[in-house]
Write a protein that holds these residues in place. Structure first.
Motif, mmCIF file in Angstrom:
data_model
loop_
_atom_site.group_PDB
_atom_site.id
_atom_site.type_symbol
_atom_site.label_atom_id
_atom_site.label_comp_id
_atom_site.label_asym_id
_atom_site.label_seq_id
_atom_site.Cartn_x
_atom_site.Cartn_y
_atom_site.Cartn_z
ATOM 1 N N LYS A 103 0.853 -1.203 0.000
ATOM 2 C CA LYS A 103 0.000 0.000 0.000
ATOM 3 C C LYS A 103 0.884 1.247 0.000
ATOM 4 C CE LYS A 103 -4.143 -2.100 1.765
ATOM 5 N NZ LYS A 103 -4.971 -2.529 0.660
ATOM 6 N N VAL A 141 -8.420 4.645 9.732
ATOM 7 C CA VAL A 141 -8.270 3.337 9.088
ATOM 8 C C VAL A 141 -6.829 2.851 9.222
ATOM 9 C CG1 VAL A 141 -8.590 2.064 6.925
ATOM 10 C CG2 VAL A 141 -10.084 4.001 7.468
ATOM 11 N N LYS A 143 -4.112 -0.071 8.048
ATOM 12 C CA LYS A 143 -3.924 -1.085 6.997
ATOM 13 C C LYS A 143 -2.531 -1.688 7.073
ATOM 14 C CE LYS A 143 -7.002 1.130 3.674
ATOM 15 N NZ LYS A 143 -7.262 1.564 2.299
ATOM 16 N N VAL A 153 -7.129 -4.823 6.786
ATOM 17 C CA VAL A 153 -7.697 -3.475 6.904
ATOM 18 C C VAL A 153 -8.645 -3.419 8.095
ATOM 19 C CG1 VAL A 153 -9.164 -1.723 5.806
ATOM 20 C CG2 VAL A 153 -7.557 -3.057 4.421
ATOM 21 N N GLU A 185 -4.616 5.812 7.721
ATOM 22 C CA GLU A 185 -5.140 6.821 6.806
ATOM 23 C C GLU A 185 -6.482 7.378 7.250
ATOM 24 O OE1 GLU A 185 -5.175 4.790 2.992
ATOM 25 O OE2 GLU A 185 -7.304 4.359 3.202
ATOM 26 N N GLU A 186 -6.816 8.510 6.670
ATOM 27 C CA GLU A 186 -8.072 9.180 7.030
ATOM 28 C C GLU A 186 -9.256 8.325 6.583
ATOM 29 O OE1 GLU A 186 -9.418 12.731 4.760
ATOM 30 O OE2 GLU A 186 -7.991 12.115 3.241
ATOM 31 N N LEU A 188 -12.711 7.887 4.891
ATOM 32 C CA LEU A 188 -13.461 8.594 3.849
ATOM 33 C C LEU A 188 -14.896 8.086 3.821
ATOM 34 C CD1 LEU A 188 -10.836 8.394 0.953
ATOM 35 C CD2 LEU A 188 -11.341 10.377 2.391
ATOM 36 N N GLU A 192 -18.989 3.103 -2.422
ATOM 37 C CA GLU A 192 -17.805 2.440 -2.973
ATOM 38 C C GLU A 192 -18.084 1.917 -4.367
ATOM 39 O OE1 GLU A 192 -15.446 -0.216 -0.559
ATOM 40 O OE2 GLU A 192 -16.331 0.682 1.231
ATOM 41 N N LEU A 282 -9.009 3.949 -2.964
ATOM 42 C CA LEU A 282 -8.760 3.272 -1.690
ATOM 43 C C LEU A 282 -7.628 2.272 -1.831
ATOM 44 C CD1 LEU A 282 -12.280 2.338 -0.240
ATOM 45 C CD2 LEU A 282 -10.746 4.155 0.497
ATOM 46 N N GLU A 283 -7.669 1.530 -2.912
ATOM 47 C CA GLU A 283 -6.633 0.506 -3.103
ATOM 48 C C GLU A 283 -6.584 0.099 -4.556
ATOM 49 O OE1 GLU A 283 -7.347 -3.447 -1.787
ATOM 50 O OE2 GLU A 283 -9.412 -3.454 -2.485
HETATM 51 P P1 AMP Z 1 -9.105 -2.003 0.986
HETATM 52 O O1 AMP Z 1 -8.601 -3.441 1.096
HETATM 53 O O2 AMP Z 1 -8.051 -0.985 1.133
HETATM 54 O O3 AMP Z 1 -10.011 -1.787 -0.200
HETATM 55 O O4 AMP Z 1 -10.109 -1.858 2.204
HETATM 56 C C1 AMP Z 1 -11.182 -2.772 2.443
HETATM 57 C C2 AMP Z 1 -12.409 -1.995 2.774
HETATM 58 O O5 AMP Z 1 -12.175 -1.140 3.912
HETATM 59 C C3 AMP Z 1 -12.862 -1.061 1.668
HETATM 60 O O6 AMP Z 1 -13.655 -1.726 0.719
HETATM 61 C C4 AMP Z 1 -13.617 0.003 2.437
HETATM 62 O O7 AMP Z 1 -14.927 -0.449 2.743
HETATM 63 C C5 AMP Z 1 -12.851 0.101 3.740
HETATM 64 N N1 AMP Z 1 -11.860 1.200 3.683
HETATM 65 C C6 AMP Z 1 -10.572 1.101 3.313
HETATM 66 N N2 AMP Z 1 -9.959 2.309 3.376
HETATM 67 C C7 AMP Z 1 -10.893 3.201 3.803
HETATM 68 C C8 AMP Z 1 -10.886 4.606 4.070
HETATM 69 N N3 AMP Z 1 -9.776 5.340 3.939
HETATM 70 N N4 AMP Z 1 -12.035 5.176 4.479
HETATM 71 C C9 AMP Z 1 -13.157 4.453 4.636
HETATM 72 N N5 AMP Z 1 -13.232 3.115 4.413
HETATM 73 C C10 AMP Z 1 -12.115 2.480 3.992
#
Ligand code: AMP
Length: 424
Positions: A103, A141, A143, A153, A185-186, A188, A192, A282-283
């Motif tokens: 990440k 958040v 990660k 996460v 991270e902040e 958000l 989605e 986000l990713e």
């Molecule tokens: P990721 O694997 O980074 O996509 O994170 C898994 C899930 O966590 C995402 O589908 C979002 O629902 C939630 N998530 C990840 N990052 C954030 C963020 N910065 N703010 C809010 N929700 C997040």
């Protein structure tokens, strides 16, 4: 052509299904495959992460093109290994797969190329991480930097929860996360959206929208899973939004990676959140989503093989993909207990009662023993159908599921609920 697909889940079953329909495909192998894939490909008992033996197999069988499903093999460098031996392969190099593998790397590409993402800090020291959390407060958040099979996460709604996540990730071995660097991270808010593009190092071709449901429970509640179902199209992705995402996120990433000397080829799967300020990243994942791939394959009308080969050859600018106007839905049947502890080995009955003209079943974790179909993983079957609307496809899927006799499994009854509610 002689094709090898790497992986053994529902995503790979749907890829094998699409590839086997190509007139270019003469022989199809899948490693390791599953009980469904073995009806359309020769399954080879080599794990998807055993890259050395996969390479030896590809050389021995004179494979012309390899399609890699899961991220772990990509991050490990399977594409580099194959291409170094003159075997073409679909997917990014190990260096480019770091968009998913780290990440921190992904965030750095965002910073260098002005791509909107959540504000963040990276830590390896847990005291510094905890001080940062206390200073910024919750929600926040946490990660893991590296691959963590969807378990890395924590969206923390209290400071205590965030501090606990730091301890788990930097000190516990429970998820194999111990010692990993952390991103904090902040938080958000917004809807989605998953966004997929086929990339050849320079050009990017957006795919139609497909959206999954990650949470285990109906109403999108409970712990996250690999995905409990998916649907396509996703009406939230309008043409204008697609253009905005291509211009502000996908193209800057593709050109940014090329500038770094690590051109990205393969599927770029952006996990986005549609904030009031616009879409933010986000990713990144560097492969097809599972189960989104299943609904994409149902809607794809073009021959998939030339498109995947064009990604490798760097000639996507001459390509166009055709898609059905129909909607598609897939519902995941999972073993009781998933995504926590679950048992394997229970018998799944009744698949022969399903009309294969109406419904397609892609297998995920299955095997056969003594002519019986047995559950062999957390996610076991993907029941899929097309229809004029998502509701029509969904009705067909659930009618088929009712014919499946598997008391040791469960599924969500509400896949596609957002679209169906907004249509009614
Ligand atoms: P990721 O694997 O980074 O996509 O994170 C898994 C899930 O966590 C995402 O589908 C979002 O629902 C939630 N998530 C990840 N990052 C954030 C963020 N910065 N703010 C809010 N929700 C997040």
């Amino acid at each position: 052509m002689r094709i090898l697909v790497i992986g053994g889940g529902g995503r790979e079953h749907s890829l094998c299904w699409a590839i086997s329909a190509s007139p270019l495909c003469e022989s199809l192998y899948c490693a390791p495959g599953n009980a469904g894939i073995k009806n359309i490909a020769e399954c080879v008992p080599i794990s998807a992460e055993d890259t050395d033996n996969l390479l030896l197999f590809a050389i021995k069988k004179q494979i012309d093109f390899v399609v890699v499903g899961p991220e772990a093999a990509l991050v490990k460098g399977i594409v580099d290994q194959l291409t170094n031996h003159g075997i073409k392969a679909f997917g990014p190099s190990a260096a480019a797969a770091m968009l998913e593998g780290s990440k921190g790397f992904m965030k750095n590409i965002c910073k260098l190329n002005n791509i909107a993402t959540a504000k963040y800090c990276k830590f390896t020291d847990h005291n510094l991480a905890k001080n940062y959390i206390k200073k910024h407060g919750a929600p926040i958040v946490v990660k893991a930097d590296g691959l963590a099979s969807g378990k890395g996460v924590t969206v923390a709604h209290s400071i205590d929860e965030a501090l606990q996540a730091v301890d788990t990730m930097l000190t516990d071995d429970a998820f194999g996360l111990a010692g990993q660097a952390l991103i904090i991270e902040e938080f958000l808010t917004g809807e989605e959206l998953s966004f997929f593009a086929l990339v050849d190092g320079q050009t990017a071709l957006p795919l139609v929208a497909a959206q999954d449901h990650k949470a285990v429970g109906e109403g999108d509640i409970g712990p996250n899973t690999g995905g409990m179902g998916a649907y396509s199209p996703a009406p939230v992705l309008t043409k204008d939004l697609e253009t905005e995402i291509m211009d502000s996120i996908i193209y800057p990433t593709v050109s940014g990676m090329a500038k770094e000397g690590i051109p990205f080829k393969g599927i770029l799967y952006a996990g986005l959140i549609l904030t009031e300020e616009g879409p933010k990243l986000l990713e990144y994942n560097v492969r097809f989503g599972d189960p989104e791939c299943q609904v994409l394959m149902l809607r794809l009308r073009s021959d998939i093989l030339p498109a995947l080969i064009a990604s490798y050859d760097g000639v996507l600018d001459k390509f166009n993909l055709r898609w059905s106007n129909n909607a598609a839905v897939t519902v995941v049947m999972a073993a009781n207990g998933y995504p926590g502890n679950y048992k394997t080995g229970s018998e799944v009955r009744g698949l022969e009662n399903i009309d294969s003209n109406e419904v397609i079943i892609f297998h995920a974790g299955t095997k056969t023993e003594n002519n019986k179909l047995l559950a062999n993983g957390g996610r076991v079957l993907n029941v899929c159908a097309s229809g004029d609307t998502i509701l029509e496809a969904k009705v067909k899927v659930y009618a088929a599921i009712d014919k499946i006799d598997w008391p040791q499994g469960f599924y969500r009854r509400d896949i596609g609920w957002r679209v169906i509610e907004s249509d009614s």
